[in-house]
Design a protein around this motif. Structure first.
Motif, PDB file in Angstrom:
ATOM      1  N   GLU A 169     -32.472   8.882  95.290  1.00 55.16           N
ATOM      2  CA  GLU A 169     -31.401   9.621  94.631  1.00 55.16           C
ATOM      3  C   GLU A 169     -30.039   9.020  94.965  1.00 55.16           C
ATOM      4  O   GLU A 169     -29.868   8.337  95.985  1.00 55.16           O
ATOM      5  CB  GLU A 169     -31.420  11.092  95.047  1.00 55.16           C
ATOM      6  CG  GLU A 169     -32.585  11.882  94.491  1.00 55.16           C
ATOM      7  CD  GLU A 169     -32.315  13.376  94.543  1.00 55.16           C
ATOM      8  OE1 GLU A 169     -31.236  13.785  94.081  1.00 55.16           O
ATOM      9  OE2 GLU A 169     -33.180  14.112  95.033  1.00 55.16           O
ATOM     10  N   VAL A 170     -29.070   9.313  94.108  1.00 52.42           N
ATOM     11  CA  VAL A 170     -27.688   8.937  94.362  1.00 52.42           C
ATOM     12  C   VAL A 170     -26.944  10.155  94.874  1.00 52.42           C
ATOM     13  O   VAL A 170     -27.105  11.264  94.346  1.00 52.42           O
ATOM     14  CB  VAL A 170     -27.015   8.400  93.086  1.00 52.42           C
ATOM     15  CG1 VAL A 170     -25.511   8.212  93.300  1.00 52.42           C
ATOM     16  CG2 VAL A 170     -27.651   7.080  92.670  1.00 52.42           C
ATOM     17  N   ASP A 171     -26.151   9.955  95.909  1.00 52.94           N
ATOM     18  CA  ASP A 171     -25.273  11.015  96.393  1.00 52.94           C
ATOM     19  C   ASP A 171     -23.828  10.551  96.293  1.00 52.94           C
ATOM     20  O   ASP A 171     -23.504   9.421  96.665  1.00 52.94           O
ATOM     21  CB  ASP A 171     -25.590  11.379  97.844  1.00 52.94           C
ATOM     22  CG  ASP A 171     -24.656  12.455  98.368  1.00 52.94           C
ATOM     23  OD1 ASP A 171     -24.853  13.630  98.003  1.00 52.94           O
ATOM     24  OD2 ASP A 171     -23.709  12.124  99.108  1.00 52.94           O
ATOM     25  N   ASP A 172     -22.984  11.416  95.784  1.00 58.13           N
ATOM     26  CA  ASP A 172     -21.566  11.121  95.612  1.00 58.13           C
ATOM     27  C   ASP A 172     -20.821  12.451  95.620  1.00 58.13           C
ATOM     28  O   ASP A 172     -21.172  13.362  94.865  1.00 58.13           O
ATOM     29  CB  ASP A 172     -21.340  10.388  94.286  1.00 58.13           C
ATOM     30  CG  ASP A 172     -19.878  10.035  94.026  1.00 58.13           C
ATOM     31  OD1 ASP A 172     -18.999  10.501  94.782  1.00 58.13           O
ATOM     32  OD2 ASP A 172     -19.607   9.309  93.054  1.00 58.13           O
ATOM     33  N   LYS A 173     -19.819  12.581  96.469  1.00 55.74           N
ATOM     34  CA  LYS A 173     -19.126  13.871  96.591  1.00 55.74           C
ATOM     35  C   LYS A 173     -18.506  14.321  95.276  1.00 55.74           C
ATOM     36  O   LYS A 173     -18.340  15.523  95.048  1.00 55.74           O
ATOM     37  CB  LYS A 173     -18.064  13.810  97.676  1.00 55.74           C
ATOM     38  CG  LYS A 173     -16.893  12.884  97.400  1.00 55.74           C
ATOM     39  CD  LYS A 173     -15.919  12.892  98.579  1.00 55.74           C
ATOM     40  CE  LYS A 173     -14.715  11.996  98.331  1.00 55.74           C
ATOM     41  NZ  LYS A 173     -13.769  12.019  99.477  1.00 55.74           N
ATOM     42  N   TYR A 174     -18.179  13.380  94.394  1.00 56.73           N
ATOM     43  CA  TYR A 174     -17.563  13.760  93.120  1.00 56.73           C
ATOM     44  C   TYR A 174     -18.575  14.385  92.162  1.00 56.73           C
ATOM     45  O   TYR A 174     -18.183  14.990  91.164  1.00 56.73           O
ATOM     46  CB  TYR A 174     -16.879  12.554  92.485  1.00 56.73           C
ATOM     47  CG  TYR A 174     -15.649  12.117  93.248  1.00 56.73           C
ATOM     48  CD1 TYR A 174     -14.482  12.870  93.213  1.00 56.73           C
ATOM     49  CD2 TYR A 174     -15.675  10.972  94.046  1.00 56.73           C
ATOM     50  CE1 TYR A 174     -13.363  12.485  93.937  1.00 56.73           C
ATOM     51  CE2 TYR A 174     -14.566  10.594  94.771  1.00 56.73           C
ATOM     52  CZ  TYR A 174     -13.402  11.352  94.708  1.00 56.73           C
ATOM     53  OH  TYR A 174     -12.304  10.979  95.434  1.00 56.73           O
ATOM     54  N   GLN A 175     -19.858  14.260  92.461  1.00 56.72           N
ATOM     55  CA  GLN A 175     -20.865  14.921  91.637  1.00 56.72           C
ATOM     56  C   GLN A 175     -20.856  16.437  91.830  1.00 56.72           C
ATOM     57  O   GLN A 175     -21.478  17.167  91.068  1.00 56.72           O
ATOM     58  CB  GLN A 175     -22.257  14.375  91.963  1.00 56.72           C
ATOM     59  CG  GLN A 175     -22.456  12.930  91.534  1.00 56.72           C
ATOM     60  CD  GLN A 175     -23.823  12.394  91.902  1.00 56.72           C
ATOM     61  OE1 GLN A 175     -24.328  12.639  93.001  1.00 56.72           O
ATOM     62  NE2 GLN A 175     -24.438  11.658  90.991  1.00 56.72           N
ATOM     63  N   TYR A 176     -20.114  16.900  92.824  1.00 57.38           N
ATOM     64  CA  TYR A 176     -20.064  18.331  93.112  1.00 57.38           C
ATOM     65  C   TYR A 176     -18.676  18.911  92.841  1.00 57.38           C
ATOM     66  O   TYR A 176     -18.334  19.975  93.353  1.00 57.38           O
ATOM     67  CB  TYR A 176     -20.485  18.573  94.563  1.00 57.38           C
ATOM     68  CG  TYR A 176     -21.769  17.859  94.900  1.00 57.38           C
ATOM     69  CD1 TYR A 176     -22.950  18.192  94.246  1.00 57.38           C
ATOM     70  CD2 TYR A 176     -21.802  16.812  95.817  1.00 57.38           C
ATOM     71  CE1 TYR A 176     -24.133  17.513  94.514  1.00 57.38           C
ATOM     72  CE2 TYR A 176     -22.978  16.133  96.083  1.00 57.38           C
ATOM     73  CZ  TYR A 176     -24.139  16.485  95.428  1.00 57.38           C
ATOM     74  OH  TYR A 176     -25.301  15.808  95.680  1.00 57.38           O
ATOM     75  N   SER A 177     -17.899  18.218  92.008  1.00 54.82           N
ATOM     76  CA  SER A 177     -16.578  18.713  91.628  1.00 54.82           C
ATOM     77  C   SER A 177     -16.694  19.920  90.711  1.00 54.82           C
ATOM     78  O   SER A 177     -17.755  20.222  90.160  1.00 54.82           O
ATOM     79  CB  SER A 177     -15.781  17.608  90.935  1.00 54.82           C
ATOM     80  OG  SER A 177     -15.522  16.543  91.817  1.00 54.82           O
ATOM     81  N   CYS A 178     -15.564  20.582  90.512  1.00 54.62           N
ATOM     82  CA  CYS A 178     -15.560  21.830  89.762  1.00 54.62           C
ATOM     83  C   CYS A 178     -14.161  22.068  89.212  1.00 54.62           C
ATOM     84  O   CYS A 178     -13.173  21.682  89.833  1.00 54.62           O
ATOM     85  CB  CYS A 178     -15.959  22.970  90.696  1.00 54.62           C
ATOM     86  SG  CYS A 178     -16.163  24.584  89.937  1.00 54.62           S
ATOM     87  N   GLU A 179     -14.069  22.670  88.027  1.00 54.62           N
ATOM     88  CA  GLU A 179     -12.767  23.090  87.519  1.00 54.62           C
ATOM     89  C   GLU A 179     -12.255  24.259  88.350  1.00 54.62           C
ATOM     90  O   GLU A 179     -13.028  25.132  88.764  1.00 54.62           O
ATOM     91  CB  GLU A 179     -12.869  23.495  86.050  1.00 54.62           C
ATOM     92  CG  GLU A 179     -13.130  22.333  85.113  1.00 54.62           C
ATOM     93  CD  GLU A 179     -13.192  22.750  83.651  1.00 54.62           C
ATOM     94  OE1 GLU A 179     -13.049  21.879  82.781  1.00 54.62           O
ATOM     95  OE2 GLU A 179     -13.384  23.958  83.391  1.00 54.62           O
ATOM     96  N   ASP A 180     -10.946  24.310  88.556  1.00 53.55           N
ATOM     97  CA  ASP A 180     -10.386  25.349  89.409  1.00 53.55           C
ATOM     98  C   ASP A 180     -10.712  26.757  88.923  1.00 53.55           C
ATOM     99  O   ASP A 180     -10.898  27.672  89.732  1.00 53.55           O
ATOM    100  CB  ASP A 180      -8.865  25.175  89.515  1.00 53.55           C
ATOM    101  CG  ASP A 180      -8.488  24.063  90.487  1.00 53.55           C
ATOM    102  OD1 ASP A 180      -9.375  23.602  91.245  1.00 53.55           O
ATOM    103  OD2 ASP A 180      -7.318  23.653  90.505  1.00 53.55           O
ATOM    104  N   LYS A 181     -10.790  26.943  87.620  1.00 56.35           N
ATOM    105  CA  LYS A 181     -11.102  28.277  87.098  1.00 56.35           C
ATOM    106  C   LYS A 181     -12.482  28.753  87.539  1.00 56.35           C
ATOM    107  O   LYS A 181     -12.747  29.962  87.587  1.00 56.35           O
ATOM    108  CB  LYS A 181     -11.006  28.291  85.572  1.00 56.35           C
ATOM    109  CG  LYS A 181     -12.031  27.434  84.846  1.00 56.35           C
ATOM    110  CD  LYS A 181     -11.852  27.486  83.347  1.00 56.35           C
ATOM    111  CE  LYS A 181     -12.817  26.564  82.604  1.00 56.35           C
ATOM    112  NZ  LYS A 181     -14.233  26.928  82.831  1.00 56.35           N
TER     113      LYS A 181
END
Length: 667
Positions: A230-242
């Motif tokens: 698998e690939v792990d990248d912290k940006y894969q867990y981003s979210c819109e502020d709302k």
């Protein structure tokens, strides 16, 4: 880099270890009758409400430990004390660029009674020390606070940054709080109902294969064999502020949850759809207040020399919960969501004691209704159904998405366009809006002045979206994202299994930019109006094409459309709404791809980096191109969209919506 302590490590080593307390399972009665105590020793402040216990460095203010539910410390005890729970600010000024951890130099007890303890860790900026030993300190006064309430299974945190006249110029790129949890316990992450998983360990990333950028790692021999490949990248867990209201981690033995709850976005930058990080391998949880992620330099918080400014970041709530081992650990997530709802309903809080945090009676509210007048779509007014409507610092239409210094207050209109915005801090604002299904931004031209107790009725507001003539054709749906376009399946060698069964989150997979050249190996994308379907025939991002080892070339997409005739000496209009841009130059040509000077060019624009960071949008941009009739012809026409910058695989644009309009009607 680890924040420097103000007290010597040799002395800190003599501090007693954190005590252990026991807790009942989730949903059973807590120790509501236990009075809060505060113990102050030479290098520590310990706050205990019978449910949890905080140990805070004195006077620096970073969090050394959190004891809860029999766990000695839910933070990573093997880390340096200053590298467990801390604030940081990434910033620069002339001759310096670095990080300030907002360490305090003075400690004060603000509130101490049986129901509440509030403590403060402050630092006063001093030009004499700043020019010598403390150049790393941001030119601002700092007040960091913690609040613990009786009967509460958590704690509140906030900070006040205060720039006074005479302070040097500075640029701020990021403000956040970081919590690094016990690696031996916390392995399960939860961001939303459909974004939860067991996460890799830090050593899995260290031993993995780095990919196109340092954040992305292929797990080649992880501790958990189920994660291999698998690939792990912290940006894969981003979210819109709302949507970034609650996220956190779960320990399985004991079953304990650690959650960051953000009840309001008023202190965050750049509006409700600004994307940011949430949590990642560490295990690390973040409370993000300001960053350049998915926006770039356009959202830099820039201060001129002597420019005064003050802002309260927070309070946010750190919630801890637990269940016995015979219970389903998912109950912890359900409880965290319930607590988030409770915190949101309680906003603005009444208990913070800082005069800079106004209570509900010191705030105001605004209400009204947004209507839309789109004369080529419907003769009568339409409701601004589910519009995003907000107050932000005065500016031009759309300026809210790059506004960073003030507070913003947003809501979602109902199906009839009605809206009410509550809890607005005193100040002067403009009202902004944008409506899914319509291009552009609305701004109410009159300043809105909020004083304590304001009740402002705006009545019916009318938004007239940009329009010169009737729609001849359109591609996409104007919602400020590229989600409706074709997002390919990832390369089978580079997947994150969290998203393999989610069409809605498919764009979060690694390496999708490489799939373009695989799908279009010889020629670039050609879209024929009336025959093609943008859901399947329009790639979600116009990227560069790899031609060799780290070499790339521009791509030119074509839109073919037919005109029965062309009205001489008239103007048509091409509108291109962009969902994201990264170091791109979009050139537009009509019917001649080789003309040396394009009919329209954006020049180089954008630093969103949403392509590399698995985002489906960055900042919104609307391009309006006047098209003289001489550029067109009866029969088939072709628009050539060339993304000319090609030094990187991540240079490119994401389209939101494209519309071609005819000349204005004369009747």
């Amino acid at each position: 880099m680890v924040p420097p302590p103000l007290t010597p490590p040799s002395l800190r080593q003599k501090i007693r270890p954190l005590p252990t307390i026991a807790l009942p399972p989730l949903l059973l009665p807590s120790f509501c009758n236990y009075f809060i105590t505060i113990t102050i020793v030479i290098f520590e402040v310990v706050i205990d409400n019978g449910i949890l216990q905080l140990t805070i460095a004195n006077p620096e203010g970073y969090l050394i430990g959190v004891s809860y539910s029999g766990v000695h410390n839910v933070l990573e005890n093997r880390n340096h004390e200053s590298n467990r729970g801390y604030w940081d600010v990434v910033w620069d000024t002339k001759g310096y660029s670095g990080t300030d951890w907002l360490l305090g130099s003075k400690f004060n007890v603000i509130v101490e009674n049986e129901d509440q303890v509030e403590v403060s860790f402050t630092y006063e900026w001093d030009s004499t020390t700043w020019n010598k030993s403390e150049v790393w300190r941001i030119p601002a006064n700092v007040d960091r606070r913690y609040i613990v309430l009786r009967g509460s299974s958590g704690f509140y945190a906030y900070a006040i940054l205060d720039r006074e006249e005479g302070m040097p110029a500075a640029n701020i790129f990021q403000i956040r709080t970081v919590y690094k949890l016990d690696q031996s316990r916390f392995h399960y992450m939860a961001i939303s109902d459909d974004r939860q998983r067991i996460m890799p360990m830090p050593e899995d990333r260290e031993n993995g294969l780095p990919l196109a950028f340092k954040e992305a790692v292929l797990l080649t021999n992880p501790t958990n064999p189920d994660l291999r490949g698998e690939v792990d990248d912290k940006y894969q867990y981003s979210c819109e502020d709302k949507d970034n209201k609650v996220h956190g981690w779960i320990s399985f033995d004991p079953q304990v949850g650690f959650w960051i709850i953000t009840p309001s976005n008023e202190f965050r930058s750049a509006g409700p759809v600004k994307q940011d990080l949430t949590t990642h391998v560490g295990p690390t949880s973040l409370a993000m207040f300001h960053s350049a992620h998915y926006a770039g330099y356009d959202v830099t918080m820039s201060f001129q020399e002597g420019e005064p400014w003050k802002k309260v970041f927070g309070p946010y709530y750190v919630h801890l919960n637990s269940v016995s081992l015979d219970r389903d650990f998912h109950e912890l997530w359900d409880d965290a969501k319930h607590q988030m709802t409770q915190e949101t309903r309680s906003w603005p809080y009444e208990f913070p004691s800082s005069k800079d945090f106004p209570k509900s009676v010191e705030r105001g509210f605004v209400f009204g209704r947004l209507l839309i007048h789109e004369r080529y779509k419907m003769r009568t007014m339409m409701a601004g159904s589910y519009a995003w409507i907000g107050l932000a610092a005065p500016g031009e239409a759309g300026s809210w998405q790059t506004e960073t210094k003030g507070y913003q207050f947003w809501t979602r209109a109902d199906r009839n366009g009605g809206f009410i915005i509550k809890g607005i801090r005193e100040g002067v604002y403009n009202l902004f809006a944008w409506v899914p299904g319509f291009i552009g931004d609305y701004v109410y031209v009159e300043d809105i002045r909020i004083v304590p107790g304001s009740v402002i009725q705006l009545g019916d507001l009318v938004y007239e979206p940009l329009r010169n003539g009737p729609t001849f054709w359109q591609i996409g749906f104007p919602d400020r994202t590229a989600l409706e376009f074709y997002v390919p399946q990832p390369n089978s060698l580079f997947v994150n299994k969290l998203y393999t069964d989610s069409d809605h989150n498919k764009f979060r997979q690694y390496g999708l930019w490489e799939r373009y050249a695989e799908l279009y190996p010889d020629n670039d994308l050609i879209y024929t109006v009336g025959e093609s379907d943008f859901h399947t025939d329009w790639f979600f991002a116009q990227v560069t094409r790899r031609t060799g080892n780290n070499t790339f070339k521009p791509t030119t997409w074509q839109i073919i459309f037919a005109l029965q005739d062309v009205i001489p000496s008239s103007n048509y209009t091409l509108r291109i709404a962009l969902a994201s841009t990264t170091r791109a130059e979009l050139q537009v040509r009509f019917n001649d791809p080789e003309v040396s000077i394009p009919h329209f060019t954006t020049m180089v624009m954008g630093t969103d980096n949403a392509i590399a960071r698995h985002g489906i949008h960055g900042l919104y941009r609307l391009l309006n191109v006047d098209v003289p009739s001489e550029w067109l012809r009866a029969g088939n026409n072709t628009i050539y969209l060339k993304q000319a910058k090609h030094e990187s695989p991540f240079f490119g644009v994401m389209y939101d919506y494209i519309r071609f309009e005819g000349p204005p009607r004369t009747t």
